[in-house]
Write an enzyme that holds these catalytic residues in place. Structure first.
Site, short mmCIF file in Angstrom:
data_model
loop_
_atom_site.label_atom_id
_atom_site.label_comp_id
_atom_site.label_asym_id
_atom_site.label_seq_id
_atom_site.Cartn_x
_atom_site.Cartn_y
_atom_site.Cartn_z
N SER A 135 -2.19 38.89 69.84
CA SER A 135 -0.78 39.18 69.60
C SER A 135 -0.02 37.87 69.75
O SER A 135 -0.53 36.92 70.37
CB SER A 135 -0.27 40.19 70.63
OG SER A 135 1.15 40.27 70.64
N TYR A 148 1.61 43.06 79.77
CA TYR A 148 0.98 42.92 78.46
C TYR A 148 0.77 41.46 78.09
O TYR A 148 -0.31 41.07 77.64
CB TYR A 148 1.84 43.62 77.41
CG TYR A 148 1.26 43.57 76.02
CD1 TYR A 148 0.04 44.18 75.73
CD2 TYR A 148 1.93 42.92 74.98
CE1 TYR A 148 -0.49 44.14 74.45
CE2 TYR A 148 1.40 42.88 73.70
CZ TYR A 148 0.19 43.50 73.44
OH TYR A 148 -0.34 43.45 72.17
#
Length: 248
Positions: A135, A148
């Site tokens: 990501s 995250y």
């Protein structure tokens, strides 16, 4: 798994929906036989029938499940580490350790388990390729997202380290780092709150799972001497994890 000398096998984790399902379809269209791994077995069974693939139950947070899954994979030319996800948007001061534990188990240790177990088969194939879907959170940080972003930073570091550790061996490594992609990702992060998840993408056109799958397929179909190390992709309207243009 039945195989022939000319069969090229691809393994896709998190293949029951989103980027994983789209990647499985795209790789099948490119001529790969695909092993689909996911917890939601009904979904991967249906997809496997559609693309003439093989569906195998897989929970990457469970070492025994990973071991049983890998035993079913006789040959592996391409591994797509796609399984992962986020839970919550809490400040560090309000962090939920269970959410952190799930994110680290899924994104980091899950990637470690599957990659470690399949690496001998990838090398033995004579032309292996590991694709890890991280990501933009693997290189950026943002408020309320430390659980995250820290997991994705670690996952990215794990993947990039492999490039040097296996230098000289017949295996390539590509990290795909997407920005906003409209999948079930935000629904998982917000505990199934579909309205809150939809608001993440309001006012702009996000990437789709097919967009990411196209890039993955491009990377793994380059000539064997070409290694696309790191590919970051975002919607045109997104500049970073914290900055996007939205139509009012």
């Amino acid at each position: 798994m039945s195989t022939t000398p000319d069969t090229r096998w691809a393994v896709v984790t998190g293949a029951s929906s989103g980027i994983g399902a789209a990647t499985a379809r795209k790789l099948a269209a490119e001529g790969f036989r695909v092993v689909l791994g996911a917890r939601r077995v009904e979904r991967i069974n249906e997809l496997a029938s559609e693309i003439d693939g093989v569906a195998v139950a897989l929970d990457i947070t469970d070492p025994a499940s990973v071991e049983a899954f890998v035993e079913r994979v006789e040959t592996c030319n391409v591994l797509v580490n796609n399984a992962g996800g986020a839970k919550g948007l809490a400040k560090v001061a309000d962090a939920d350790e269970d959410d952190w534990r799930w994110m680290w188990e899924t994104n980091v240790l899950g990637t470690l388990r599957v990659t470690k177990a399949l690496m001998p088969k990838l090398v033995a194939s004579g032309d292996g390729h590991v694709v890890t879907v991280t990501s933009i959170a693997a290189t950026e940080i943002y408020d309320n997202g430390s659980g995250y972003t820290s997991a994705k930073h670690a996952q990215g570091a794990l993947h990039r380290t492999l490039r040097g550790e296996h230098l000289g061996e017949p295996v390539r490594f590509t990290e795909i780092a997407p920005g906003m992609v409209e999948t079930e990702f935000s629904e998982v992060r917000f505990g199934g709150d579909a309205e809150r998840a939809a608001a993440v993408y309001q006012g702009l056109t996000p990437l789709t799972a097919d967009d990411v799958a196209d890039v993955i397929a491009f990377a793994v179909t380059r000539p064997s001497h070409v290694n696309l190390d790191f590919i970051e992709m975002k919607p045109r309207d997104q500049a970073s994890a914290t900055r996007a243009h939205r139509q009012s």
